[in-house]
Design an enzyme around this catalytic site. Structure first.
Site, PDB file in Angstrom:
ATOM      1  N   TRP B 164       0.819  -1.212   0.000  1.00 54.76           N
ATOM      2  CA  TRP B 164       0.000   0.000   0.000  1.00 54.76           C
ATOM      3  C   TRP B 164       0.851   1.261   0.000  1.00 54.76           C
ATOM      4  O   TRP B 164       0.573   2.214  -0.730  1.00 54.76           O
ATOM      5  CB  TRP B 164      -1.003  -0.026   1.174  1.00 54.76           C
ATOM      6  CG  TRP B 164      -2.036  -1.082   0.934  1.00 54.76           C
ATOM      7  CD1 TRP B 164      -2.149  -2.290   1.541  1.00 54.76           C
ATOM      8  CD2 TRP B 164      -3.064  -1.041  -0.074  1.00 54.76           C
ATOM      9  NE1 TRP B 164      -3.188  -3.007   0.996  1.00 54.76           N
ATOM     10  CE2 TRP B 164      -3.766  -2.275   0.012  1.00 54.76           C
ATOM     11  CE3 TRP B 164      -3.454  -0.104  -1.020  1.00 54.76           C
ATOM     12  CZ2 TRP B 164      -4.848  -2.573  -0.822  1.00 54.76           C
ATOM     13  CZ3 TRP B 164      -4.531  -0.396  -1.847  1.00 54.76           C
ATOM     14  CH2 TRP B 164      -5.216  -1.619  -1.744  1.00 54.76           C
ATOM     15  N   ASP B 236      -1.051   6.831   6.032  1.00 60.07           N
ATOM     16  CA  ASP B 236      -2.232   6.055   5.640  1.00 60.07           C
ATOM     17  C   ASP B 236      -2.510   5.109   6.799  1.00 60.07           C
ATOM     18  O   ASP B 236      -1.735   4.190   7.050  1.00 60.07           O
ATOM     19  CB  ASP B 236      -1.931   5.286   4.350  1.00 60.07           C
ATOM     20  CG  ASP B 236      -3.047   4.342   3.945  1.00 60.07           C
ATOM     21  OD1 ASP B 236      -2.921   3.699   2.883  1.00 60.07           O
ATOM     22  OD2 ASP B 236      -4.056   4.213   4.674  1.00 60.07           O
ATOM     23  N   LYS B 260     -12.247  -0.982   7.304  1.00 61.58           N
ATOM     24  CA  LYS B 260     -11.508  -2.006   8.035  1.00 61.58           C
ATOM     25  C   LYS B 260     -12.086  -2.054   9.451  1.00 61.58           C
ATOM     26  O   LYS B 260     -12.703  -3.026   9.853  1.00 61.58           O
ATOM     27  CB  LYS B 260     -10.012  -1.686   8.081  1.00 61.58           C
ATOM     28  CG  LYS B 260      -9.415  -1.213   6.753  1.00 61.58           C
ATOM     29  CD  LYS B 260      -9.389  -2.280   5.656  1.00 61.58           C
ATOM     30  CE  LYS B 260      -8.784  -1.724   4.378  1.00 61.58           C
ATOM     31  NZ  LYS B 260      -8.570  -2.777   3.358  1.00 61.58           N
TER      32      LYS B 260
END
Lengths: 425, 425
Positions: B164, B236, B260
């Site tokens: 990511w 992030d 999430k």
């Protein structure tokens, strides 16, 4: 549950699990011979079982629903809401909510594929078009369309019939040589021009329209033929999407935020001709690149799953109603009733929009006695008719009467309007 | 419903509206004198009414829930789902669904304001930070962060500890002079470096990290001090957001996709220091411009309302649990149990991540006998433990154990793992 018996009554002794307590007087006919009184007791040996399935959750009584004329997010079909409610915790035996599903799992795959398939049926979308379920609203598409279709030096024509077309134009100026080829601003966005009067640039990459202007209530009933060399027409259909049939083949791109006619906010549907995909400008954020999304069937990253599921329920409902021809009939009927009430009011109510382009979805109107507008809103709200205030940029009133607004809602509104007029003539 | 009666049975004639058909044999004792046989019929004259109120909707039995180890979208707290279900059709007497509310109406205003207020409490967000509820996912933020914070020629440092962070770096290259100052790729993303070993560029506009790598299970337990002149750290936090306390003041920007730990997909939360807002590059799409959203309290256009509402319910639930310190304790307990099971398995299970940076949220592991992995997945699914397959780019297994995964779920998994090992030793 035995109690003292009178000679001529029989008391039912029921198992203790059954709550009902029933006493059944007995109609008897006994011979009148001199007999000793008898008492009879009934003993139930069969347990009373209610064979009916458990009742469904009690729906909020219909009378608790307000009549919601909001412009988006907006009213949704009641049966869709009830269905979503019933399966929110556990979707069809999956053991989880749609909100908890992996977007790459088989359950959600079936949901998004059915949604796309149903939308294709509804709009008769030709196979040479991709259907994308995106985030970011129509406002993101204001940028995405020129970023995907144009080079920065490409001229692009904008036919502006209201504030949304105007916003699309302003955003596009960052990414192409956007030009307004016609604007209704001078007439306060109450008209659509005769298309022959619009001078298009033959070098323009596309012609952009906003098919239905939510704030100003101006709707295209037919579409201009693009006179540019690409022959491309692009339309923002956010506020009339799936309210009537559309010949998709006339368009290069159609985009629509879902939260007017087809779902909750957070889903933007883009229908784009496949041959237009793949030439996005280098500065295009990956999330605005049609190719990325088309290549990944909208699953490049996590899509707005619950919103897509809700859209899918709405698409099913529209198909069950007989599709967009049937839906259009209902919408015309509702709109006609409201506009007639306005036009027959001898000027008490006024709709400024030119009659031939009045929207079936958004009906703006004012009161001749504008000082009564606050009272109108207030009294309507007391009758559970809400969100009738006009857009803050325009004032006055606005009734949005999307697919899911029932005819009864419009009938209630016009009855109120007539009564209000009578009381304030 | 009368039927032929035997002399010693009494048949109950019930009103036709009541479905239950009951036959009640009668125990009788009659004098044995020579009497004519009598027959008695009971006629119910009182209608059987069930005085109980209609039962509440039967909750899906707890045993119907699967144990969902998906990495996002992911498991949500059951009480949150049940609450959302109960008020889906009619939110708190408003007469409409949250999905139907005008985003500018008083009901939704209260929802979004409470959500923001609760998030500020949870994370102790200082007042000099704006909180934005956006669309577009973390993937849109990969572009938005450099577009908002940098000029195209600004160097920016990316510390890449998984895929990511790598994606964020690649997207940023369109908008700034992004540079990878450390990458864990050579070691298959199993480590985080000692921060002293990372050579930062003093001219970099910011240092970017991915606080928890969802695919590789690598989590920052503390944070590097940015050595750039702006002193800016950007993170992030999509896959560990609200799983533990965070000192927000260490960061210039924190962003997180909700799907999430805090809600369904479609909502991205951005926490940005206000003084960093207002210098977006000219090519920035309006929907990616922090100033536009901050100035309009996330209501520049229609936000993802239902997702924000769901996040609000989750924030309330986290506060009720005692806040993020308590939540972190639970997460540590769950993670410890799972990692210990892996580490104590004498190599049958292996987690490749260096122990000090193992994620509390995402636990990747492999089987020594990799040919058993398909069977492991299959048998676990039979036990209703789903989504244990590792990310397609990595293979193996992965258990995501976010806030809403109960300890019982992890206990069930480790019991299964031990049993599986015993059967395949």
């Amino acid at each position: 549950m035995a109690t003292a018996a009178s000679p001529h009554s029989i008391l039912l002794k029921t198992p203790s699990t059954a709550t009902p307590k029933a006493v059944f007087p007995v109609a008897t006919r006994l011979p009148t011979a001199a007999l000793k009184p008898i008492s009879i007791r009934c003993a139930a040996t069969t347990q009373i079982q209610d064979p009916r399935p458990p009742p469904p959750p009690p729906p909020a009584a219909a009378q608790e629903r307000v009549c919601n004329f909001a412009a988006g997010p907006a009213v949704l079909p009641e049966n869709v809401l009830l269905k979503a409610q019933s399966e929110l915790y556990n979707w069809r035996g999956s053991g989880m909510s749609v909100m908890e599903m992996s977007h790459r799992g088989k359950e959600f795959s079936s949901i998004i594929q059915k949604a796309e398939s149903d939308l294709r049926s509804l709009l008769e979308i030709p196979p040479e078009y991709a259907v994308l379920f995106l985030q970011g609203g129509a406002t993101t598409q204001f940028a995405a369309v020129p970023l995907n279709l144009c080079r920065p030096d490409d001229p692009v024509d904008y036919l502006v019939t209201g504030s949304w077309g105007d916003k699309a134009f302003k955003e596009a100026q960052k990414y192409c040589k956007a030009k307004v080829v016609w604007s209704g601003k001078a007439e306060k966005y109450t008209k659509i021009p005769s298309f022959g009067d619009v001078e298009q640039d033959p070098d323009a990459k596309f012609l952009h329209i906003c098919a239905n202007e939510t704030i100003h209530g101006v709707e295209f009933k037919n579409y201009p033929v693009p006179k540019n060399k690409s022959g491309l027409l692009v339309a923002d259909m956010s506020s009339n999407f799936c309210s009537k049939p559309v010949d998709v083949s006339k368009f290069g791109v159609i985009y629509a935020g879902a939260q007017k006619n087809v779902g909750p906010s957070g889903v933007t549907i883009v229908i784009v001709r496949k041959d237009l995909i793949g030439n996005a400008q280098g500065i295009t954020p990956v999330m605005l690149d049609y190719k990325i999304h088309a290549d990944n069937a909208s699953l490049y990253n996590t899509p707005p799953c619950y919103g897509i599921y809700m859209c899918g329920l709405v698409f099913e409902d529209l198909l069950e109603q007989g599709g967009l021809k049937e839906v259009e009939k209902k919408n015309k009927n509702k709109a006609e009733l409201l506009y007639r009430t306005i036009d027959d009011s001898k000027g008490f109510y006024r709709c400024p929009v030119e009659a031939s382009v009045r929207s079936l979805m958004n009906v703006p109107f004012t009161l001749e006695k504008s000082e009564l507008e606050a009272e109108f809103i207030k009294e309507a709200a007391k009758e559970k008719m809400v969100q009738l205030k006009g857009h803050r940029s325009v004032g006055g009133m606005r009734a949005s009467i999307y697919n899911a607004m029932p005819l009864a809602g419009v009938e209630k509104l016009v009855a109120f309007m007539r009564d209000f007029q009578a009381r304030h003539a």
